[in-house]
Design a protein around this motif. Structure first.
Motif, PDB file in Angstrom:
ATOM      1  N   ILE A  26      28.674  37.342  49.505  1.00  0.00           N
ATOM      2  CA  ILE A  26      28.691  37.270  48.045  1.00  0.00           C
ATOM      3  C   ILE A  26      29.013  38.633  47.435  1.00  0.00           C
ATOM      4  CG2 ILE A  26      27.351  36.687  45.989  1.00  0.00           C
ATOM      5  CD1 ILE A  26      25.629  34.886  47.742  1.00  0.00           C
ATOM      6  N   GLU A  27      29.978  38.651  46.510  1.00  0.00           N
ATOM      7  CA  GLU A  27      30.439  39.884  45.884  1.00  0.00           C
ATOM      8  C   GLU A  27      29.962  39.947  44.433  1.00  0.00           C
ATOM      9  OE1 GLU A  27      31.983  41.901  47.811  1.00  0.00           O
ATOM     10  OE2 GLU A  27      32.789  40.652  49.423  1.00  0.00           O
ATOM     11  N   SER A  28      29.554  41.136  44.003  1.00  0.00           N
ATOM     12  CA  SER A  28      29.003  41.293  42.649  1.00  0.00           C
ATOM     13  C   SER A  28      30.032  41.037  41.556  1.00  0.00           C
ATOM     14  CB  SER A  28      28.416  42.702  42.482  1.00  0.00           C
ATOM     15  OG  SER A  28      29.431  43.692  42.640  1.00  0.00           O
ATOM     16  N   ASN A  29      31.294  41.338  41.824  1.00  0.00           N
ATOM     17  CA  ASN A  29      32.322  41.217  40.777  1.00  0.00           C
ATOM     18  C   ASN A  29      32.953  39.833  40.690  1.00  0.00           C
ATOM     19  OD1 ASN A  29      31.935  43.780  39.877  1.00  0.00           O
ATOM     20  ND2 ASN A  29      33.867  44.619  40.622  1.00  0.00           N
ATOM     21  N   TRP A  30      32.454  38.889  41.484  1.00  0.00           N
ATOM     22  CA  TRP A  30      32.958  37.526  41.339  1.00  0.00           C
ATOM     23  C   TRP A  30      32.788  37.017  39.913  1.00  0.00           C
ATOM     24  CZ3 TRP A  30      30.751  34.583  46.238  1.00  0.00           C
ATOM     25  CH2 TRP A  30      31.585  34.855  47.332  1.00  0.00           C
ATOM     26  N   ILE A  31      31.664  37.354  39.305  1.00  0.00           N
ATOM     27  CA  ILE A  31      31.388  36.834  37.957  1.00  0.00           C
ATOM     28  C   ILE A  31      32.349  37.401  36.911  1.00  0.00           C
ATOM     29  CG2 ILE A  31      28.963  36.367  38.444  1.00  0.00           C
ATOM     30  CD1 ILE A  31      28.221  38.945  37.084  1.00  0.00           C
ATOM     31  N   LYS A  32      33.012  38.517  37.232  1.00  0.00           N
ATOM     32  CA  LYS A  32      33.959  39.124  36.293  1.00  0.00           C
ATOM     33  C   LYS A  32      35.375  38.592  36.485  1.00  0.00           C
ATOM     34  CE  LYS A  32      31.520  43.600  36.312  1.00  0.00           C
ATOM     35  NZ  LYS A  32      31.688  45.058  36.589  1.00  0.00           N
ATOM     36  N   MET A  33      35.619  37.966  37.605  1.00  0.00           N
ATOM     37  CA  MET A  33      36.978  37.531  37.943  1.00  0.00           C
ATOM     38  C   MET A  33      37.269  36.145  37.377  1.00  0.00           C
ATOM     39  SD  MET A  33      36.761  38.886  41.905  1.00  0.00           S
ATOM     40  CE  MET A  33      38.380  38.319  42.440  1.00  0.00           C
ATOM     41  N   ALA A  34      38.456  35.980  36.809  1.00  0.00           N
ATOM     42  CA  ALA A  34      38.838  34.697  36.220  1.00  0.00           C
ATOM     43  C   ALA A  34      38.960  33.623  37.302  1.00  0.00           C
ATOM     44  CB  ALA A  34      40.163  34.832  35.475  1.00  0.00           C
ATOM     45  N   THR A  35      38.412  32.449  37.022  1.00  0.00           N
ATOM     46  CA  THR A  35      38.451  31.348  37.992  1.00  0.00           C
ATOM     47  C   THR A  35      39.879  30.950  38.334  1.00  0.00           C
ATOM     48  OG1 THR A  35      36.338  30.502  37.168  1.00  0.00           O
ATOM     49  CG2 THR A  35      37.696  28.981  38.424  1.00  0.00           C
ATOM     50  N   VAL A  36      40.792  31.108  37.380  1.00  0.00           N
ATOM     51  CA  VAL A  36      42.181  30.715  37.625  1.00  0.00           C
ATOM     52  C   VAL A  36      42.792  31.526  38.764  1.00  0.00           C
ATOM     53  CG1 VAL A  36      43.181  32.351  35.951  1.00  0.00           C
ATOM     54  CG2 VAL A  36      44.373  30.205  36.487  1.00  0.00           C
ATOM     55  N   ARG A  37      42.298  32.749  38.986  1.00  0.00           N
ATOM     56  CA  ARG A  37      42.797  33.555  40.103  1.00  0.00           C
ATOM     57  C   ARG A  37      42.557  32.855  41.433  1.00  0.00           C
ATOM     58  NH1 ARG A  37      40.814  39.741  39.750  1.00  0.00           N
ATOM     59  NH2 ARG A  37      41.448  39.514  41.936  1.00  0.00           N
ATOM     60  N   PHE A  38      41.366  32.293  41.587  1.00  0.00           N
ATOM     61  CA  PHE A  38      41.029  31.612  42.837  1.00  0.00           C
ATOM     62  C   PHE A  38      41.831  30.319  42.992  1.00  0.00           C
ATOM     63  CE2 PHE A  38      37.055  33.856  41.529  1.00  0.00           C
ATOM     64  CZ  PHE A  38      37.098  34.850  42.499  1.00  0.00           C
ATOM     65  N   LYS A  39      42.064  29.627  41.876  1.00  0.00           N
ATOM     66  CA  LYS A  39      42.834  28.387  41.926  1.00  0.00           C
ATOM     67  C   LYS A  39      44.278  28.650  42.355  1.00  0.00           C
ATOM     68  CE  LYS A  39      40.086  26.016  38.364  1.00  0.00           C
ATOM     69  NZ  LYS A  39      40.103  25.395  37.027  1.00  0.00           N
ATOM     70  N   ILE A  40      44.880  29.686  41.763  1.00  0.00           N
ATOM     71  CA  ILE A  40      46.255  30.034  42.128  1.00  0.00           C
ATOM     72  C   ILE A  40      46.307  30.520  43.569  1.00  0.00           C
ATOM     73  CG2 ILE A  40      48.176  31.608  41.652  1.00  0.00           C
ATOM     74  CD1 ILE A  40      47.323  31.597  38.722  1.00  0.00           C
ATOM     75  N   SER A  41      45.276  31.258  43.975  1.00  0.00           N
ATOM     76  CA  SER A  41      45.220  31.770  45.343  1.00  0.00           C
ATOM     77  C   SER A  41      45.177  30.633  46.363  1.00  0.00           C
ATOM     78  CB  SER A  41      43.993  32.671  45.516  1.00  0.00           C
ATOM     79  OG  SER A  41      43.981  33.280  46.791  1.00  0.00           O
ATOM     80  N   ILE A  42      44.453  29.566  46.047  1.00  0.00           N
ATOM     81  CA  ILE A  42      44.402  28.401  46.948  1.00  0.00           C
ATOM     82  C   ILE A  42      45.793  27.784  47.093  1.00  0.00           C
ATOM     83  CG2 ILE A  42      43.559  26.029  47.176  1.00  0.00           C
ATOM     84  CD1 ILE A  42      40.921  26.979  45.937  1.00  0.00           C
ATOM     85  N   ILE A  43      46.503  27.651  45.971  1.00  0.00           N
ATOM     86  CA  ILE A  43      47.857  27.073  46.011  1.00  0.00           C
ATOM     87  C   ILE A  43      48.787  27.944  46.856  1.00  0.00           C
ATOM     88  CG2 ILE A  43      49.885  26.482  44.609  1.00  0.00           C
ATOM     89  CD1 ILE A  43      47.909  25.818  42.328  1.00  0.00           C
ATOM     90  N   LEU A  44      48.725  29.260  46.629  1.00  0.00           N
ATOM     91  CA  LEU A  44      49.565  30.169  47.404  1.00  0.00           C
ATOM     92  C   LEU A  44      49.179  30.139  48.878  1.00  0.00           C
ATOM     93  CD1 LEU A  44      49.744  33.258  45.004  1.00  0.00           C
ATOM     94  CD2 LEU A  44      51.499  31.528  45.409  1.00  0.00           C
ATOM     95  N   GLY A  45      47.871  30.003  49.146  1.00  0.00           N
ATOM     96  CA  GLY A  45      47.417  29.924  50.531  1.00  0.00           C
ATOM     97  C   GLY A  45      47.952  28.698  51.241  1.00  0.00           C
ATOM     98  N   PHE A  46      48.034  27.580  50.519  1.00  0.00           N
ATOM     99  CA  PHE A  46      48.555  26.345  51.110  1.00  0.00           C
ATOM    100  C   PHE A  46      50.018  26.511  51.510  1.00  0.00           C
ATOM    101  CE2 PHE A  46      50.972  22.418  50.438  1.00  0.00           C
ATOM    102  CZ  PHE A  46      50.372  21.595  51.392  1.00  0.00           C
ATOM    103  N   PHE A  47      50.838  26.927  50.545  1.00  0.00           N
ATOM    104  CA  PHE A  47      52.268  27.060  50.834  1.00  0.00           C
ATOM    105  C   PHE A  47      52.530  28.213  51.796  1.00  0.00           C
ATOM    106  CE2 PHE A  47      52.491  24.689  46.803  1.00  0.00           C
ATOM    107  CZ  PHE A  47      53.348  23.679  47.188  1.00  0.00           C
ATOM    108  N   GLY A  48      51.802  29.319  51.624  1.00  0.00           N
ATOM    109  CA  GLY A  48      51.999  30.469  52.496  1.00  0.00           C
ATOM    110  C   GLY A  48      51.654  30.167  53.942  1.00  0.00           C
ATOM    111  N   SER A  49      50.546  29.443  54.170  1.00  0.00           N
ATOM    112  CA  SER A  49      50.150  29.096  55.536  1.00  0.00           C
ATOM    113  C   SER A  49      51.193  28.203  56.203  1.00  0.00           C
ATOM    114  CB  SER A  49      48.788  28.393  55.534  1.00  0.00           C
ATOM    115  OG  SER A  49      47.770  29.244  55.071  1.00  0.00           O
ATOM    116  N   PHE A  50      51.709  27.251  55.431  1.00  0.00           N
ATOM    117  CA  PHE A  50      52.742  26.363  55.968  1.00  0.00           C
ATOM    118  C   PHE A  50      54.004  27.147  56.309  1.00  0.00           C
ATOM    119  CE2 PHE A  50      56.496  23.655  55.025  1.00  0.00           C
ATOM    120  CZ  PHE A  50      56.377  22.799  56.107  1.00  0.00           C
ATOM    121  N   MET A  51      54.397  28.047  55.423  1.00  0.00           N
ATOM    122  CA  MET A  51      55.612  28.834  55.659  1.00  0.00           C
ATOM    123  C   MET A  51      55.442  29.766  56.863  1.00  0.00           C
ATOM    124  SD  MET A  51      56.441  29.682  51.662  1.00  0.00           S
ATOM    125  CE  MET A  51      57.873  30.743  51.959  1.00  0.00           C
ATOM    126  N   CYS A  52      54.267  30.393  56.985  1.00  0.00           N
ATOM    127  CA  CYS A  52      54.007  31.256  58.139  1.00  0.00           C
ATOM    128  C   CYS A  52      54.073  30.471  59.441  1.00  0.00           C
ATOM    129  CB  CYS A  52      52.631  31.911  58.016  1.00  0.00           C
ATOM    130  SG  CYS A  52      52.549  33.292  56.857  1.00  0.00           S
TER     131      CYS A  52
END
Length: 219
Positions: free
Chosen positions: A41-67
């Motif tokens: 658990i990281e202290s700055n999670w509460i400061k980070m916009a949730t949309v960052r994690f959502k976009i990161s999941i999408i990029l992780g999906f396509f990136g993993s497939f491409m790799c």
């Protein structure tokens, strides 16, 4: 354009896509600390916009497939000279796509859950919830993370040394293990400048290097 070359280019680009996803997930700021001795658990999670994690999941999906396509290209090339080893790398390709997405998505979902629970003002419940979820999957998390770094690296290095891949020997350095070590060393040598970057995205860029090895082998 040869199909293997297309796959290899996709693998190289996939490493970049995953690296961008890693930055959205892990760029937390220098004032970030672990919460109450937690390993995750990281202290700055509460400061980070949730949309960052959502976009990161999408990029992780396509990136993993491409790799995985980059490693698939290597498997197809190796198969022509060693069918058994090529088949092993085919299996690694499938596992890489599944494992990469699982590991990355888990890392993104936990902060989203934490932020949602903590809105009620109960830090203890938020901490306990995330710790319990991570405890439930850690038996798979760490072995799978090690798997996606070590197994394709080992097979690729063996194929370079044995001559099954027509690339210079220095290409053995193009792998996630070496990139991870470089990131860690930079952070240790100068934490002021390399506190987060490039360390947080080096393993992903290293996995993308399998695509570059495939490109070099085909040229």
């Amino acid at each position: 354009m040869e199909l293997n070359l297309i796959y290899s280019i996709a693998g190289l680009l996939g490493g970049i896509v995953c690296a961008i996803g890693d930055m959205l997930l892990d760029l937390k700021g220098k004032d970030n600390v672990k919460v109450n001795g937690s390993l995750f658990i990281e202290s700055n999670w509460i400061k980070m916009a949730t949309v960052r994690f959502k976009i990161s999941i999408i990029l992780g999906f396509f990136g993993s497939f491409m790799c995985s396509l980059g490693i698939y290209s290597l498997a197809r090339q190796i198969y022509t000279q060693n069918e058994r080893l090529g088949e092993v790398l085919f299996i690694v390709t499938i596992l890489l796509a599944m494992t990469g997405f699982f590991v990355h998505t888990l890392c993104c979902i936990l902060p989203v859950i934490y932020k949602s629970v903590i809105k009620g003002g109960n830090f203890e419940i938020a901490n306990n919830t995330v710790d319990a979820l991570f405890d439930a999957v850690k038996i798979l998390f760490f072995p799978l993370y090690v798997f996606i770094l070590l197994v394709p690296t080992g097979i690729t290095i063996y194929c370079i040394v044995s001559g099954m891949l027509n690339v210079p020997n220095w290409c053995m350095l193009l792998n996630p293990i070496v990139f991870l070590i470089i990131g860690v060393l930079l952070r240790k040598v100068s934490p002021k400048y390399f506190y987060e970057l490039p360390g947080i995205c080096m393993p992903s860029l290293g996995i993308g290097m399998f695509g570059l090895i495939g490109i070099i082998s085909l040229l």
